[in-house]
Write an enzyme that holds these catalytic residues in place. Sequence first.
Site, PDB file in Angstrom:
ATOM      1  CG  ASP A 119      -1.878   0.978   1.220  1.00 32.82           C
ATOM      2  OD1 ASP A 119      -2.248   1.478   0.183  1.00 32.82           O
ATOM      3  OD2 ASP A 119      -2.185   1.690   2.454  1.00 32.82           O
ATOM      4  CG  ASP A 137      -3.384   3.895  -2.719  1.00 33.14           C
ATOM      5  OD1 ASP A 137      -4.314   2.831  -3.282  1.00 33.14           O
ATOM      6  OD2 ASP A 137      -3.437   4.398  -1.713  1.00 33.14           O
ATOM      7  CD  GLU A 138      -5.691  -1.363  -1.926  1.00 28.49           C
ATOM      8  OE1 GLU A 138      -5.493  -2.147  -1.118  1.00 28.49           O
ATOM      9  OE2 GLU A 138      -6.292  -0.578  -1.240  1.00 28.49           O
TER      10      GLU A 138
HETATM   11 MG    MG Z   1      -2.440   4.187   0.422  1.00 27.54          MG
END
Ligand code: MG
Length: 425
Positions: free
Chosen positions: A13, A146-147
Amino acid sequence: MSPTPSRRIAHLDMDAFYASVEWLRYPQLRGLPMVIGGARRREDDLIARLKAAHPEREWTPEHLAEIPVDFFPLLRDYVGRGVITTATYPARQFGIGSAMGLMKAAKLCPQAILLPVDFEQYRKYSRMFKDTIRDIAPLMEDRGVDEVYIDFTDVPGGQRDGGRVLARLIQKSIASVTGLTCSIGVAPNKLMAKMASEFNKPNGISIVRESDLETMIWPLPCRKINGIGPKADERLQSHGVRTIGELAQRDLPWLMANFGKTYGAWLHRAAHGRDDRPVVTESEPVSMSRETTFERDLHAVHDRSTLSTIFTRLCEQVASDLARKGYVGKTIGIKLRFDDFKIMTRDQSIETHTADPKLIRQVAGLCLKRADLSRRLRLLGVRVGSLVKLDEANKSVQNPKEKTGEVLLSAPKSAAHDTLTRDLF
Ligand SMILES: [Mg+2]
């Protein structure tokens, strides 16, 4: 003979992703209360004001890091109905957070710096960090901007120190390519890895082994399990179940009786840290869409040209999303939200798959004609569904001569209000 490697799954993350991407170009804003949201980026405005205030020197986008902090727009000066996309920790301390209206947030933290969202930039960095991971560990599942999940099991270094060696390598590589930090959890499966990536934020690595279930996972509140939302959590709490450990103590029949067969059984497995879901490298999107919320409500007749421009742009954006990712679709739809917050969708299927902005615009325009546009609009969206990969679509065209011609449309349903909207958009 070497033993069968144990399953090691990582969840990665990116730390405060949008804000961190902004700090790359505006390092002077690091540590300040900052909110990202509202209208599209108007970087030139900032530069124009700087040029007016400091005519003696040259201001270009290369000088972004030198812009004085007091030149950035503040939340207190915002007028409009935009919402917060993300807020930095120093801003969150004032009680503001994602999805809150900017004007409401301005009352709580007027001094926060307000930056417009720049998804183009975030996506650029998203591609960079994901490409970096794939070069090292090819089994990567994209879970959003974002992950990602990464299967460490058979990757060199993926077993050493429970996966810490490989996690460290990935962290360092991402930092050197993008300048950004991330947090990684490595565990026997996705469920536990997702929880583990939160243990050491920011820039942390957490290793969870099967034997750590009772010590590391069970003390956590149930909400930490991805899949237990606020409603399920409330139900669990009403039965005195607050932690994952307490959930694990409930037997399967009780869970199934109180939460239904499927969800009850899933809760039972989750509480015991069981999850067999594979890391899926090619997640096939079902649809792609773009939508926009207007700064003020727009009317189909009175704001015709504004709406038309926005509508065309949305179609072009969806088309370029499709093209960039190599997809074509054959169901084209629109989404409208009216000033009374009611949502309406219409869609239409065509004979062949497409990523052509003009055709998308044309079919979306037909969908629009089937909508009652007497109320003002808050939001307009365009969606292309029934997607296939472009190369598959080409393969499935048996007779190219027949298909390269005009695209056939299934007959649009006409509606009583067609007259109102016939020539709109
Ligand atoms: Mg994040």
